[in-house]
Design an enzyme around this catalytic site. Structure first.
Site, PDB file in Angstrom:
ATOM      1  N   SER A  19      20.203   7.550 -12.768  1.00 18.34           N
ATOM      2  CA  SER A  19      19.147   7.247 -13.739  1.00 18.34           C
ATOM      3  C   SER A  19      19.092   8.291 -14.850  1.00 18.34           C
ATOM      4  O   SER A  19      18.828   7.953 -16.011  1.00 18.34           O
ATOM      5  CB  SER A  19      17.786   7.113 -13.046  1.00 18.34           C
ATOM      6  N   ASN A  20      19.363   9.562 -14.521  1.00 14.75           N
ATOM      7  CA  ASN A  20      19.394  10.574 -15.582  1.00 14.75           C
ATOM      8  C   ASN A  20      20.616  10.392 -16.481  1.00 14.75           C
ATOM      9  O   ASN A  20      20.541  10.613 -17.690  1.00 14.75           O
ATOM     10  CB  ASN A  20      19.359  11.985 -14.987  1.00 14.75           C
ATOM     11  N   LEU A  92      24.656  16.898  -5.960  1.00 15.48           N
ATOM     12  CA  LEU A  92      24.093  17.663  -4.856  1.00 15.48           C
ATOM     13  C   LEU A  92      25.033  18.715  -4.286  1.00 15.48           C
ATOM     14  O   LEU A  92      24.653  19.431  -3.364  1.00 15.48           O
ATOM     15  CB  LEU A  92      23.660  16.701  -3.735  1.00 15.48           C
ATOM     16  N   LYS A  93      26.225  18.802  -4.823  1.00 13.82           N
ATOM     17  CA  LYS A  93      27.188  19.767  -4.298  1.00 13.82           C
ATOM     18  C   LYS A  93      27.150  21.075  -5.102  1.00 13.82           C
ATOM     19  O   LYS A  93      26.811  21.091  -6.283  1.00 13.82           O
ATOM     20  CB  LYS A  93      28.606  19.177  -4.348  1.00 13.82           C
ATOM     21  N   HIS A 111      16.132  19.896 -12.420  1.00 13.04           N
ATOM     22  CA  HIS A 111      15.543  20.063 -11.089  1.00 13.04           C
ATOM     23  C   HIS A 111      14.147  19.462 -11.092  1.00 13.04           C
ATOM     24  O   HIS A 111      13.386  19.672 -12.040  1.00 13.04           O
ATOM     25  CB  HIS A 111      15.473  21.556 -10.731  1.00 13.04           C
ATOM     26  N   GLU A 181      11.789  13.796 -16.247  1.00 10.90           N
ATOM     27  CA  GLU A 181      13.211  14.148 -16.321  1.00 10.90           C
ATOM     28  C   GLU A 181      13.911  13.315 -17.381  1.00 10.90           C
ATOM     29  O   GLU A 181      14.716  13.833 -18.172  1.00 10.90           O
ATOM     30  CB  GLU A 181      13.894  13.927 -14.969  1.00 10.90           C
TER      31      GLU A 181
END
Length: 200
Positions: A19-20, A92-93, A111, A181
């Site tokens: 979505s971002n 997420l890594k 974030h 965001e």
């Protein structure tokens, strides 16, 4: 951008629904020739990630990060697409040090909280909003920051605050923060790209 200043070539790294990424693509598209950034690659550690689907729908090249810990391989991937800077969008890594050093000051992340609170390893997604509510905070928000070799420690670039409302659940707070965001991240990327272009 003019012929003298073509848009910066941006890679977006994502693990989830995208979505971002969509917000970035939409915003840069709305800017048209005034856009200082162009997404030239969407890379994911998950071949079936929604972000990859969204990128393909927009005709943006995609790639799978087979081993997120392999710094030289990720560096080669980004260099092969002549990437100027990178934006993490739900990625997420951990980004290997080889990459953060090679693109020092040119990798950003969003974030879902007001850093330096509620950041660090393991603090992502629903966990963040649960922690905000458990702490009794009256506000939360979104933070765009530089990426270095420690989770969520890099310099803060921009923040947008949102209220924590009575009766909020992790899901209702998450929805409000995600909307922030989507407003904040594309504008922060455009501002970074303009800054990098003018400093060349």
């Amino acid at each position: 951008m003019t012929a003298q200043h073509p848009p910066l070539r941006v890679a977006v790294l994502a693990s989830g629904g995208g979505s971002n990424l969509q917000a970035i693509l939409d915003y840069l598209g709305e800017l048209g020739e005034a856009s200082a950034a162009q997404v030239v690659l969407v890379a994911s550690d998950r071949a079936g990630a929604g972000a990859v689907v969204k990128a393909r729908a927009k005709g943006v090249p995609t790639a799978v990060i087979a081993n997120p810990a392999d710094g030289p391989a990720l560096t080669h991937m980004l260099e092969s697409h002549r990437v100027d800077c990178a934006a993490l969008a739900g990625y997420l890594k951990f980004v290997p040090q080889e990459v953060t050093q090679r693109w020092h000051g040119r990798i950003i992340n969003i974030h879902p909280a007001l850093l330096p609170k509620f950041g660090g390893a393991g603090m992502y997604g629903r966990r963040v909003h649960e922690a905000v509510l458990a702490a009794g905070e009256t506000e939360s928000g979104a933070t765009v920051h530089q990426v270095d070799d420690v989770y969520d420690r890099g310099a803060i670039i921009a923040q947008e605050r949102v209220p924590v409302e009575p009766g909020d659940t992790p899901d209702s707070l998450a929805a409000r923060v995600l909307a922030a965001e989507h407003r904040l991240y594309p504008r922060a990327l455009q501002a970074l790209a303009l800054q990098l272009i003018t400093s060349r």
